[in-house]
Write an enzyme that holds these catalytic residues in place. Structure first.
Site, short mmCIF file in Angstrom:
data_model
loop_
_atom_site.label_atom_id
_atom_site.label_comp_id
_atom_site.label_asym_id
_atom_site.label_seq_id
_atom_site.Cartn_x
_atom_site.Cartn_y
_atom_site.Cartn_z
N ASP A 106 -3.29 -0.70 12.50
CA ASP A 106 -4.08 -1.88 12.14
C ASP A 106 -3.24 -3.10 12.52
O ASP A 106 -2.23 -3.40 11.87
CB ASP A 106 -4.41 -1.89 10.64
CG ASP A 106 -5.25 -3.10 10.26
OD1 ASP A 106 -5.55 -3.94 11.14
OD2 ASP A 106 -5.62 -3.22 9.06
N LYS A 151 -15.60 -2.20 3.40
CA LYS A 151 -14.93 -2.63 2.16
C LYS A 151 -16.01 -3.34 1.35
O LYS A 151 -16.46 -4.43 1.74
CB LYS A 151 -13.82 -3.63 2.46
CG LYS A 151 -12.60 -3.07 3.20
CD LYS A 151 -11.69 -4.22 3.64
CE LYS A 151 -10.36 -3.74 4.18
NZ LYS A 151 -9.60 -4.82 4.85
N GLU A 172 0.82 -1.22 0.00
CA GLU A 172 0.00 0.00 0.00
C GLU A 172 0.85 1.27 0.00
O GLU A 172 0.34 2.37 0.26
CB GLU A 172 -0.93 -0.01 1.22
CG GLU A 172 -1.84 -1.22 1.24
CD GLU A 172 -2.76 -1.25 2.44
OE1 GLU A 172 -2.65 -0.37 3.32
OE2 GLU A 172 -3.60 -2.16 2.51
C1 PEP Z 1 -6.70 -4.15 5.88
O1 PEP Z 1 -6.48 -5.15 6.57
O2 PEP Z 1 -7.25 -3.18 6.38
C2 PEP Z 1 -6.34 -4.15 4.45
C3 PEP Z 1 -6.65 -3.12 3.66
O3 PEP Z 1 -5.68 -5.23 3.99
P1 PEP Z 1 -6.26 -6.34 3.03
O4 PEP Z 1 -6.85 -5.65 1.84
O5 PEP Z 1 -5.05 -7.14 2.70
O6 PEP Z 1 -7.28 -7.08 3.81
MG MG Z 2 -7.51 -4.16 8.39
#
Ligand code: PEP
Ligand code: MG
Length: 414
Positions: free
Chosen positions: A235, A331, A199
């Protein structure tokens, strides 16, 4: 109202170079909406399954045998698209069509509808609610599932520009401390290659303690005040650390482990030591009780469920019985469709949880999540820190501000 006239899907590649699916939806024979599905590396146990039998091509084959069901559907209505997808795949985890395809279909539909209606997607989704900019939660030092051996076990050390007056200033502040942190890391480790994780966060060969200390120092060295200009968050992605067999959190790179009580104490001590305003998944995804204890003891900190809540309304209802969270990651691909993610956001508001809309570690250059963050009145947006696919989301917030859709920054206190 925009009606779907054509659909196409294809295999493309995400920011990790892995295959994913992209969908084009055309409404009224003219307006092309497009969406590409992201994917996670630290994936929650209760998330939608990405692809049927782990095969992106299989998702395309399933869609192609049901294309006719979408023709004539109202593209601006997330519920209508959800119902068609559910008619094809009624399994709770989208085992038949895959959560990635559900994501791409539901986002491409509203993308096309917003073009047909001549309004930004945020406007289409917001139901006349006021629009504020979420604060960018920048992942500026990381490890865990997003980086290689030798990096911290903690997945993300995050910085939030809480004192920023507008999104431009907020972004400048995050980029500034990210650069400052690089200098500190170069001093700390002469062999540091400026390597970054998935990221854009620096991925240095330091342990968790050193990583946090340097993150804090980068803010102070930049001339900012912790707590008024910028604040830190973490996180933990603790489900990735948890070993259910021995019931311990294993910090393998630091060659140590903690039982649940020790993990809770560790988390609480970090919140106090670094004045953290945000923590995510500090305990594993099934441990609502421990999460509730952390939430109770850290009322000024946003204690957020990601793997724990998986953008699932029922998980929010369950977590709320314990008082387990004060924040919730949104998400869309964890849920599958946009409609389910919107139901989740409504439930979070009813339960007084602050919403943080988030990218995935495997991404595309799409910027729909910026619109979703604004429309769901998210307090923050997680979009990594640098890299084209990360900055794409942040730049979209600048555009929405310029177009007058966003009026000021979110209120983190309410
Ligand atoms: C997260 O854990 O917040 C994250 C963005 O990672 P992933 O997309 O790998 O779950
Ligand atoms: Mg996370």
């Amino acid at each position: 109202m925009p009606l779907i006239t054509t659909l196409k899907s294809r295999i493309v590649y995400n920011s990790r170079g892995n295959q994913t699916v992209e969908v084009d939806i055309i409404t009224d024979d003219r307006y092309i909406g497009r969406a590409c599905a992201p994917s996670g590396a630290s994936v929650g146990k209760h998330e939608a399954q990405s692809f049927p039998q782990n095969e992106p091509l299989r998702a395309i084959q399933v869609l192609n045998s049901h294309l006719g069901k979408f023709i004539g559907a109202e593209a601006s209505d997330p519920k209508a698209i959800f119902e068609i997808i559910k008619n094809i795949d009624s399994t709770p985890s989208y085992n038949i069509i895959g959560g990635s395809m559900a994501y791409a279909l539901s986002i491409a539909a509203v993308d096309s509808a917003s073009k047909a209606l001549g309004i930004p997607l945020a406007n289409l989704l917001r139901n006349n609610k006021p629009c504020k900019s979420p604060f960018p939660l920048g992942n500026f030092l990381g490890g865990g599932a997003h980086a290689g051996p030798g990096t911290p076990d903690i997945q993300e050390i995050l910085v939030c520009p809480i004192g920023a007056a507008d999104i431009k200033q907020a972004l400048e502040m995050n980029f500034y401390v990210h650069r400052e942190l690089r200098k500190l890391l170069e001093n700390e480790d002469k062999s540091f290659t400026n390597g970054r994780g998935d990221e854009g966060a620096w991925a240095p060969r330091v342990n968790n303690d050193k990583a946090l200390e340097l993150a804090e120092r980068s803010i102070k060295n930049s001339g900012f005040e912790i707590g008024s200009d910028l604040a830190l968050g973490i996180d933990f992605a603790a489900s990735s650390l948890w070993n259910g067999d021995n019931q311990r959190y294993e910090y393998r790179r630091q060659e140590m482990s903690r039982d649940t009580d020790e993990q809770i104490e560790f988390v609480n001590s970090l919140v106090q030591r670094y004045n953290l305003i945000y923590i995510e998944d500090p305990v594993h995804e099934e441990d609502f009780e421990s999460m509730a204890e952390i939430t109770r003891r850290n009322q000024k900190c946003i204690v957020t469920g990601d793997d724990m809540l998986v953008t699932n309304k029922e998980r929010v209802i369950e977590a709320s019985k314990y008082g387990a969270c004060s924040g919730a990651i949104l998400k869309v691909n964890q849920a599958g469709t946009l409609y389910e993610a919107l139901l989740f956001s409504e439930e979070c508001k009813r339960k007084n949880l602050k919403i943080i809309t988030s990218h995935r570690s495997g991404e595309s250059v799409d910027s729909h999540i910026s619109h979703i963050a604004v429309a769901t009145q998210s307090k923050m947006i997680k979009s990594g820190i640098v890299g084209g696919e990360r900055v794409a989301k942040l730049n979209e917030l600048l555009r929405l501000t310029e177009y007058g859709l966003i009026d000021g920054m979110a209120d983190l206190s309410s």
